[in-house]
Write a protein that holds these residues in place. Structure first.
Motif, PDB file in Angstrom:
ATOM      1  N   ARG A 156       0.830  -1.211   0.000  1.00  0.00           N
ATOM      2  CA  ARG A 156       0.000   0.000   0.000  1.00  0.00           C
ATOM      3  C   ARG A 156       0.857   1.250   0.000  1.00  0.00           C
ATOM      4  O   ARG A 156       0.408   2.322  -0.417  1.00  0.00           O
ATOM      5  CB  ARG A 156      -0.919   0.020   1.223  1.00  0.00           C
ATOM      6  CG  ARG A 156      -1.965  -1.078   1.229  1.00  0.00           C
ATOM      7  CD  ARG A 156      -2.879  -0.974   2.437  1.00  0.00           C
ATOM      8  NE  ARG A 156      -2.188  -1.232   3.695  1.00  0.00           N
ATOM      9  CZ  ARG A 156      -2.756  -1.203   4.895  1.00  0.00           C
ATOM     10  NH1 ARG A 156      -4.050  -0.919   5.001  1.00  0.00           N
ATOM     11  NH2 ARG A 156      -2.058  -1.460   5.992  1.00  0.00           N
TER      12      ARG A 156
ATOM     13  N   ASP B 173       0.871  -5.793   2.165  1.00  0.00           N
ATOM     14  CA  ASP B 173      -0.416  -5.403   2.757  1.00  0.00           C
ATOM     15  C   ASP B 173      -1.471  -5.070   1.708  1.00  0.00           C
ATOM     16  O   ASP B 173      -2.673  -5.165   1.971  1.00  0.00           O
ATOM     17  CB  ASP B 173      -0.241  -4.253   3.752  1.00  0.00           C
ATOM     18  CG  ASP B 173       0.525  -3.060   3.205  1.00  0.00           C
ATOM     19  OD1 ASP B 173       0.795  -3.006   1.985  1.00  0.00           O
ATOM     20  OD2 ASP B 173       0.867  -2.171   4.000  1.00  0.00           O
ATOM     21  N   LYS B 174      -1.058  -4.696   0.492  1.00  0.00           N
ATOM     22  CA  LYS B 174      -2.033  -4.460  -0.574  1.00  0.00           C
ATOM     23  C   LYS B 174      -2.620  -5.783  -1.059  1.00  0.00           C
ATOM     24  O   LYS B 174      -3.831  -5.874  -1.329  1.00  0.00           O
ATOM     25  CB  LYS B 174      -1.379  -3.713  -1.744  1.00  0.00           C
ATOM     26  CG  LYS B 174      -2.354  -3.337  -2.859  1.00  0.00           C
ATOM     27  CD  LYS B 174      -3.412  -2.356  -2.385  1.00  0.00           C
ATOM     28  CE  LYS B 174      -4.327  -1.927  -3.533  1.00  0.00           C
ATOM     29  NZ  LYS B 174      -5.396  -1.010  -3.062  1.00  0.00           N
TER      30      LYS B 174
ATOM     31  N   GLU C  32      -5.014  -6.782   1.476  1.00  0.00           N
ATOM     32  CA  GLU C  32      -6.236  -5.977   1.325  1.00  0.00           C
ATOM     33  C   GLU C  32      -7.137  -6.549   0.233  1.00  0.00           C
ATOM     34  O   GLU C  32      -8.364  -6.630   0.396  1.00  0.00           O
ATOM     35  CB  GLU C  32      -5.865  -4.534   0.985  1.00  0.00           C
ATOM     36  CG  GLU C  32      -7.048  -3.605   0.758  1.00  0.00           C
ATOM     37  CD  GLU C  32      -6.608  -2.221   0.338  1.00  0.00           C
ATOM     38  OE1 GLU C  32      -6.611  -1.924  -0.878  1.00  0.00           O
ATOM     39  OE2 GLU C  32      -6.238  -1.430   1.225  1.00  0.00           O
TER      40      GLU C  32
ATOM     41  N   GLN D  91      -5.161  -3.889   9.664  1.00  0.00           N
ATOM     42  CA  GLN D  91      -5.941  -4.905   8.952  1.00  0.00           C
ATOM     43  C   GLN D  91      -6.366  -6.065   9.853  1.00  0.00           C
ATOM     44  O   GLN D  91      -7.180  -6.897   9.445  1.00  0.00           O
ATOM     45  CB  GLN D  91      -5.130  -5.444   7.770  1.00  0.00           C
ATOM     46  CG  GLN D  91      -4.865  -4.404   6.683  1.00  0.00           C
ATOM     47  CD  GLN D  91      -3.965  -4.929   5.577  1.00  0.00           C
ATOM     48  OE1 GLN D  91      -2.925  -5.535   5.847  1.00  0.00           O
ATOM     49  NE2 GLN D  91      -4.348  -4.697   4.334  1.00  0.00           N
TER      50      GLN D  91
ATOM     51  N   ASP E 250     -10.208  -6.657  10.560  1.00  0.00           N
ATOM     52  CA  ASP E 250     -10.918  -7.385   9.505  1.00  0.00           C
ATOM     53  C   ASP E 250     -10.562  -8.864   9.520  1.00  0.00           C
ATOM     54  O   ASP E 250     -11.426  -9.729   9.300  1.00  0.00           O
ATOM     55  CB  ASP E 250     -10.595  -6.798   8.127  1.00  0.00           C
ATOM     56  CG  ASP E 250     -11.355  -5.511   7.837  1.00  0.00           C
ATOM     57  OD1 ASP E 250     -12.457  -5.334   8.392  1.00  0.00           O
ATOM     58  OD2 ASP E 250     -10.844  -4.689   7.062  1.00  0.00           O
TER      59      ASP E 250
END
Length: 331
Positions: free
Chosen positions: A100, A141-142, A145, A175, A178
């Motif tokens: 990200r 992390d992207k 995601e 994150q 989630d």
């Protein structure tokens, strides 16, 4: 190329290697069509003496199911197909993890993804329809995601499937909420801290690198996670992995993420009872209890009583599978 018989013998050597590290359940993390003939013969010739749990390459699904369909969802002579595997990015040390935020020396470079959103969602719905688990390679992390958002789109349909986020090196602390709500299981390649931690500092800066494999933060959020080695990337050395999780020391001897260090028992749980849960086998494996399979190890030292820095030197003296000794150090 080696002959099929030579490949079968190599499979035997590989199983003995795992057994020497006290491992009785092994994951075939990416079952591609080139492995079909090998596994079919291993099963039919009764050459598997560990439990091997496999995840299918979706691109080869039809061919694999036609040949190995007898093992879908259940063990056949030590071999079981449990689900599907997808890859959403590369690796942080190779600068191909999808991030990200940009890599530290290039404000325009974020790594890259390997699947578009629609294909990720399609793969997830495929796993739901076929009643199989899905595991996704996500280092950046992207990429995490993307997987999280695709899981969200499936809603309650996936709530009992225990989807797994493999590696999670750069999973963001933000994150984790989630991850918890969706019932995702992160499986951290936590030995990265030792093998490539110094490289991660170079690629992402010290503050971001400190947060790789956020095991302690996951515990605080009451998230169940596991630990793995991604062999043959590194040896399947569980005690080295436990040592990495507890000490978080790099090759240069630096502590990378002091606040993310975990207790020894939490690390042991991550490679035993939590791993059994990840495979829907918590009723059979992962702890010593009447009625469970007798998969046991005898070790040279008690990891709960020795100095934490010495954990990586613990030797597996004997490995017992289904009550039968399959490895003994003095044999």
């Amino acid at each position: 190329m080696p002959t099929l018989d030579e490949l079968i013998e190599n499979a035997n050597k590989a199983q003995l290697k795992y057994a020497s590290y006290g491992i009785t359940t092994v994951q075939e993390g990416y079952l591609v069509k080139e492995l079909i003939t090998i596994y079919d013969k291993l099963v039919k010739c009764n050459k598997i003496f560990l439990d091997v749990i496999a995840y299918i390459d979706l691109n080869s699904e039809k061919e694999i199911k036609e040949k190995l369909g007898y093992s879908i969802g259940k063990y056949e002579k030590g071999f079981k197909i449990a689900g599907y595997k997808i890859f959403l990015d590369g690796s942080p040390q190779a600068r191909t993890a999808w991030m990200r935020t940009p890599y530290i020396d290039d404000d325009n470079y974020y790594g890259y993804g390997l699947m578009d959103d629609s294909l990720v969602k399609k793969s997830i719905y495929k796993s739901i329809y076929d009643n199989l688990q899905i595991i996704a390679h996500c280092n950046g992390d992207k990429a995490a995601e993307q997987f999280i958002m695709a899981i969200k789109s499936a809603g309650k349909l996936l709530s009992k499937k225990r989807p797994v986020l493999i590696h999670g090196q750069l999973l963001g602390i933000d994150q984790l909420k989630d991850i918890k709500e969706l019932g995702l299981i992160p499986s951290f390649f936590i030995s990265h801290i030792y093998y490539w931690g110094d490289v991660h500092v170079k690629n992402f800066g010290l503050e971001r690198a400190k947060q790789i494999s956020p095991a302690k933060s996951s515990i605080k959020e009451n998230i169940l996670f596991t630990l793995h080695q991604d062999s043959p990337v590194i040896e399947p050395n569980m005690f080295e992995t436990i040592w990495c999780a507890v000490n978080r020391r790099t090759k240069k001897g630096e502590i990378l993420g002091e606040d993310e260090r975990i207790e020894v028992m939490d690390a042991i749980k991550a490679v035993t009872i939590n791993a059994a849960y990840q495979y829907f086998e918590e009723d059979k494996k992962g702890s010593i209890k009447e009625g469970k399979i007798a998969d046991l190890i005898i070790v040279s030292s008690n990891p709960l009583k020795i100095d934490k820095d010495d954990i990586k030197h613990i030797e597996v003296l004997e490995t017992i599978k289904n009550g039968k000794t399959i490895y003994k150090v003095w044999q």
